[in-house]
Design a protein around this motif. Structure first.
Motif, PDB file in Angstrom:
ATOM      1  N   THR A  41       5.744 -46.196  74.668  1.00 16.77           N
ATOM      2  CA  THR A  41       4.784 -47.291  74.530  1.00 16.77           C
ATOM      3  C   THR A  41       5.298 -48.399  73.619  1.00 16.77           C
ATOM      4  O   THR A  41       4.751 -49.507  73.639  1.00 16.77           O
TER       5      THR A  41
ATOM      6  N   ARG B   7       0.677 -53.626  84.539  1.00 19.63           N
ATOM      7  CA  ARG B   7      -0.473 -52.804  84.937  1.00 19.63           C
ATOM      8  C   ARG B   7      -0.032 -51.436  85.411  1.00 19.63           C
ATOM      9  O   ARG B   7      -0.582 -50.402  84.998  1.00 19.63           O
TER      10      ARG B   7
ATOM     11  N   ARG C 123       1.183 -49.257  82.490  1.00 23.68           N
ATOM     12  CA  ARG C 123       0.083 -48.794  81.649  1.00 23.68           C
ATOM     13  C   ARG C 123      -0.707 -47.671  82.315  1.00 23.68           C
ATOM     14  O   ARG C 123      -1.106 -46.700  81.663  1.00 23.68           O
TER      15      ARG C 123
ATOM     16  N   LEU D 288       1.394 -44.533  82.113  1.00 20.42           N
ATOM     17  CA  LEU D 288       1.329 -43.981  80.762  1.00 20.42           C
ATOM     18  C   LEU D 288      -0.004 -43.279  80.524  1.00 20.42           C
ATOM     19  O   LEU D 288      -0.053 -42.184  79.952  1.00 20.42           O
ATOM     20  N   ALA D 289      -1.082 -43.893  80.975  1.00 24.60           N
ATOM     21  CA  ALA D 289      -2.411 -43.294  80.796  1.00 24.60           C
ATOM     22  C   ALA D 289      -2.496 -41.941  81.491  1.00 24.60           C
ATOM     23  O   ALA D 289      -2.997 -40.962  80.918  1.00 24.60           O
TER      24      ALA D 289
ATOM     25  N   ARG E  62      -5.277 -41.552  73.683  1.00 25.12           N
ATOM     26  CA  ARG E  62      -4.161 -42.443  74.045  1.00 25.12           C
ATOM     27  C   ARG E  62      -4.286 -42.908  75.492  1.00 25.12           C
ATOM     28  O   ARG E  62      -3.936 -44.043  75.830  1.00 25.12           O
TER      29      ARG E  62
ATOM     30  N   GLU F 249      -6.743 -45.661  75.627  1.00 25.37           N
ATOM     31  CA  GLU F 249      -6.156 -46.878  75.054  1.00 25.37           C
ATOM     32  C   GLU F 249      -5.335 -47.622  76.102  1.00 25.37           C
ATOM     33  O   GLU F 249      -5.398 -48.856  76.193  1.00 25.37           O
ATOM     34  N   GLN F 250      -4.566 -46.878  76.889  1.00 23.10           N
ATOM     35  CA  GLN F 250      -3.763 -47.524  77.938  1.00 23.10           C
ATOM     36  C   GLN F 250      -4.649 -48.110  79.033  1.00 23.10           C
ATOM     37  O   GLN F 250      -4.415 -49.225  79.514  1.00 23.10           O
ATOM     38  N   TYR F 251      -5.686 -47.370  79.436  1.00 21.46           N
ATOM     39  CA  TYR F 251      -6.617 -47.899  80.435  1.00 21.46           C
ATOM     40  C   TYR F 251      -7.288 -49.164  79.906  1.00 21.46           C
ATOM     41  O   TYR F 251      -7.483 -50.138  80.653  1.00 21.46           O
TER      42      TYR F 251
ATOM     43  N   ARG G 200      -6.131 -51.351  77.848  1.00 20.90           N
ATOM     44  CA  ARG G 200      -5.195 -52.481  77.885  1.00 20.90           C
ATOM     45  C   ARG G 200      -5.068 -53.042  79.300  1.00 20.90           C
ATOM     46  O   ARG G 200      -4.890 -54.242  79.490  1.00 20.90           O
TER      47      ARG G 200
END
Length: 206
Positions: free
Chosen positions: A116, A123, A126, A129-130, A141, A144-146, A148
């Motif tokens: 990260t 998009r 992210r 990562l989510a 976490r 948090e990615q969603y 963003r």
């Protein structure tokens, strides 16, 4: 016989990386992993910091479930001088998936956090990562990615978990629909669908 011809080819063409990589891949597909490893190790003697060679070795050891060796070569590939930030991040996420498959959630989360750092505002990245954070058991976490992804998303966009619960709603949804953007409790999206349509919606979602 490929197993006999291959070592000779490596000796003759050891400077031709593409040739050796292609033959090593073919041997691995044929189940001759030992020869594939020998060829790549021989190639690595001439290019110890080559990202592609190290990645090929990492994948071979991964497929043999030799995870400590695989991790070692993944790191060599990630930190190789010829690795770009994007390629290093892709390799790291591949390492994360291996660690998750192996049940090593602690190390997987550590590598995800590293991925990260200075990550571009993509998009797709992210969301990937989510999902990986979710697999690693770190819902905070993941959220948090969603967040963003969706903070600047088109009006009314939402993020759903695997069970169909609304986990995040873009801030603009309150302006458009009148519902609060942040809920105290997860909302089952299927509960918002007409009962006659729910089975079809659930089937399509799954």
């Amino acid at each position: 016989d490929a197993a006999v011809a291959f070592p000779r080819a490596v000796v003759k063409h050891r400077g031709e990386k593409r040739y050796v990589l292609a033959l090593a891949e073919a041997l691995a597909r044929a189940g001759n992993t030992a020869s594939a490893v020998r060829a790549l190790e021989g190639l690595r003697e001439f290019s110890p910091e080559d990202a592609e060679v190290n990645l090929a070795l990492a994948r071979l050891y991964r497929d043999q479930a030799e995870h400590p060796r695989a991790v070692r070569y993944y790191y060599h590939a990630i930190y190789a001088p010829d690795a770009t930030p994007d390629s290093a991040r892709r390799i790291r996420l591949e390492l994360v998936r291996m660690l998750l498959d192996a049940g090593d959630l602690v190390r997987a989360q550590s590598e995800l956090l590293a991925a990260t750092i200075d990550a571009p505002a993509s998009r797709d990245l992210r969301i990937e990562l989510a999902r990986l954070f979710e697999r690693a058991g770190n819902d905070a976490r993941a959220a948090e990615q969603y967040a963003r992804v969706l903070a600047d998303a088109p009006d009314g966009l939402t993020a759903l978990d695997a069970a169909g619960s609304i986990k995040y709603v873009s801030p603009s949804v309150e302006r458009v629909l009148g519902y609060p953007a942040v809920e105290d409790h997860p909302v089952d999206v299927f509960g918002l669908v007409h009962p006659d349509d729910a089975p079809v919606v659930r089937r399509d979602f799954e």
